[in-house]
Design a protein around this motif. Structure first.
Motif, mmCIF file in Angstrom:
data_model
loop_
_atom_site.group_PDB
_atom_site.id
_atom_site.type_symbol
_atom_site.label_atom_id
_atom_site.label_comp_id
_atom_site.label_asym_id
_atom_site.label_seq_id
_atom_site.Cartn_x
_atom_site.Cartn_y
_atom_site.Cartn_z
ATOM 1 N N ILE A 125 18.596 -1.480 10.169
ATOM 2 C CA ILE A 125 19.520 -1.943 9.126
ATOM 3 C C ILE A 125 19.432 -3.458 8.980
ATOM 4 O O ILE A 125 19.470 -3.994 7.877
ATOM 5 C CB ILE A 125 20.963 -1.497 9.439
ATOM 6 N N SER A 126 19.299 -4.169 10.084
ATOM 7 C CA SER A 126 19.180 -5.627 10.030
ATOM 8 C C SER A 126 17.914 -6.049 9.297
ATOM 9 O O SER A 126 17.915 -7.046 8.571
ATOM 10 C CB SER A 126 19.158 -6.221 11.434
ATOM 11 N N LEU A 127 16.843 -5.302 9.496
ATOM 12 C CA LEU A 127 15.601 -5.599 8.793
ATOM 13 C C LEU A 127 15.789 -5.447 7.287
ATOM 14 O O LEU A 127 15.335 -6.288 6.508
ATOM 15 C CB LEU A 127 14.473 -4.700 9.287
ATOM 16 N N TYR A 128 16.486 -4.401 6.886
ATOM 17 C CA TYR A 128 16.789 -4.217 5.465
ATOM 18 C C TYR A 128 17.570 -5.424 4.934
ATOM 19 O O TYR A 128 17.226 -5.996 3.900
ATOM 20 C CB TYR A 128 17.584 -2.930 5.237
ATOM 21 N N ASP A 129 18.632 -5.810 5.654
ATOM 22 C CA ASP A 129 19.453 -6.949 5.217
ATOM 23 C C ASP A 129 18.650 -8.240 5.164
ATOM 24 O O ASP A 129 18.787 -9.030 4.229
ATOM 25 C CB ASP A 129 20.658 -7.121 6.151
ATOM 26 N N LEU A 131 15.315 -8.607 4.832
ATOM 27 C CA LEU A 131 14.343 -8.563 3.729
ATOM 28 C C LEU A 131 15.029 -8.725 2.381
ATOM 29 O O LEU A 131 14.494 -9.367 1.472
ATOM 30 C CB LEU A 131 13.553 -7.257 3.780
ATOM 31 N N LYS A 132 16.224 -8.161 2.256
ATOM 32 C CA LYS A 132 16.996 -8.317 1.021
ATOM 33 C C LYS A 132 17.344 -9.795 0.790
ATOM 34 O O LYS A 132 17.249 -10.297 -0.322
ATOM 35 C CB LYS A 132 18.269 -7.462 1.083
ATOM 36 N N GLU A 133 17.700 -10.490 1.865
ATOM 37 C CA GLU A 133 17.990 -11.925 1.767
ATOM 38 C C GLU A 133 16.757 -12.733 1.377
ATOM 39 O O GLU A 133 16.862 -13.745 0.708
ATOM 40 C CB GLU A 133 18.549 -12.469 3.082
ATOM 41 N N PHE A 134 15.589 -12.299 1.831
ATOM 42 C CA PHE A 134 14.338 -12.957 1.452
ATOM 43 C C PHE A 134 13.986 -12.719 -0.010
ATOM 44 O O PHE A 134 13.118 -13.377 -0.559
ATOM 45 C CB PHE A 134 13.168 -12.464 2.320
ATOM 46 N N PRO A 137 12.470 -6.709 -2.956
ATOM 47 C CA PRO A 137 13.194 -5.599 -3.592
ATOM 48 C C PRO A 137 13.030 -4.303 -2.795
ATOM 49 O O PRO A 137 11.929 -3.825 -2.584
ATOM 50 C CB PRO A 137 12.530 -5.484 -4.967
ATOM 51 N N LEU A 138 14.132 -3.775 -2.328
ATOM 52 C CA LEU A 138 14.126 -2.530 -1.571
ATOM 53 C C LEU A 138 15.023 -1.509 -2.268
ATOM 54 O O LEU A 138 15.904 -0.909 -1.644
ATOM 55 C CB LEU A 138 14.598 -2.786 -0.136
ATOM 56 N N PRO A 143 20.287 3.066 -1.946
ATOM 57 C CA PRO A 143 21.244 4.184 -2.000
ATOM 58 C C PRO A 143 21.589 4.754 -0.627
ATOM 59 O O PRO A 143 22.702 5.230 -0.406
ATOM 60 C CB PRO A 143 20.530 5.241 -2.845
ATOM 61 N N TYR A 144 20.651 4.672 0.307
ATOM 62 C CA TYR A 144 20.889 5.214 1.645
ATOM 63 C C TYR A 144 21.738 4.274 2.493
ATOM 64 O O TYR A 144 22.717 4.695 3.114
ATOM 65 C CB TYR A 144 19.563 5.504 2.350
#
Length: 179
Positions: A125-129, A131-134, A137-138, A143-144
């Motif tokens: 989840i931290s990786l998602y957050d 990468l989103k900050e960088f 586009p994910l 949605p998940y």
């Protein structure tokens, strides 16, 4: 960021009001010395650590760390923040989970499986957050992860961390039963 500017301005205003121009100069010297001693301490600590874990000599490591720090510092605050904020968004939840697990270590007898799975699930989840900050586009993942509790306030990693702890405890129990 605004709070830091306000505190700096109020410190400057207080120094100027109480001591005049001498106070402003004194405050500048104090801040410069504080930054200088901190940077020296960090360079020395990095040099000592990496000289123990790598074959590179201490003097070369100090030179490398100082040069890289100089280059990074001259990129400007916005550039540094644009890079460091996403990295910190990734690292902070993992660090928080590690700290909490350290306090609760006796409850699960220091099982490495608890640490591993809690960190793994948190890191996803931290990786998602991060990468989103960088700005990556994910859209396929949003949605998940958006369904996670507390995701809207940046704490979507809490439930995966708890699930990781539970999963680690189950695996620990299964391993102990096999023995």
């Amino acid at each position: 960021m605004v709070l830091l500017k306000t505190e700096a301005i109020s410190s400057l205003f207080a120094a100027d009001t109480i001591f005049g121009e001498f106070g402003v100069i004194l405050l500048g010297i104090i801040v410069a010395l504080a930054c200088f001693t901190t940077s020296i301490g960090l360079v020395v600590a990095c040099g000592q650590f990496f000289s123990k874990v790598t074959p590179v000599p201490y003097k070369w490591l100090v030179l490398i760390v100082t040069t890289v720090s100089y280059i990074i510092a001259n990129q400007g605050l916005n550039t540094i923040l644009n890079f460091s904020v996403p990295v910190l968004v990734f690292i902070y939840p993992i660090a928080i989970v590690l700290i909490i697990l350290t306090f609760l270590n006796k409850m699960f007898h220091g099982s490495s499986y608890v640490y591993r799975f809690a960190i793994l699930f948190t890191a996803i989840i931290s990786l998602y957050d991060g990468l989103k900050e960088f700005g990556v586009p994910l859209n396929w993942a949003k949605p998940y992860v958006a369904k996670l509790p507390f995701f809207g306030i940046g704490l979507g990693w809490i439930l995966p961390a708890i699930v990781g702890v539970i999963f680690g405890l189950i695996i620990t129990q299964l391993k102990e039963q096999k023995r």
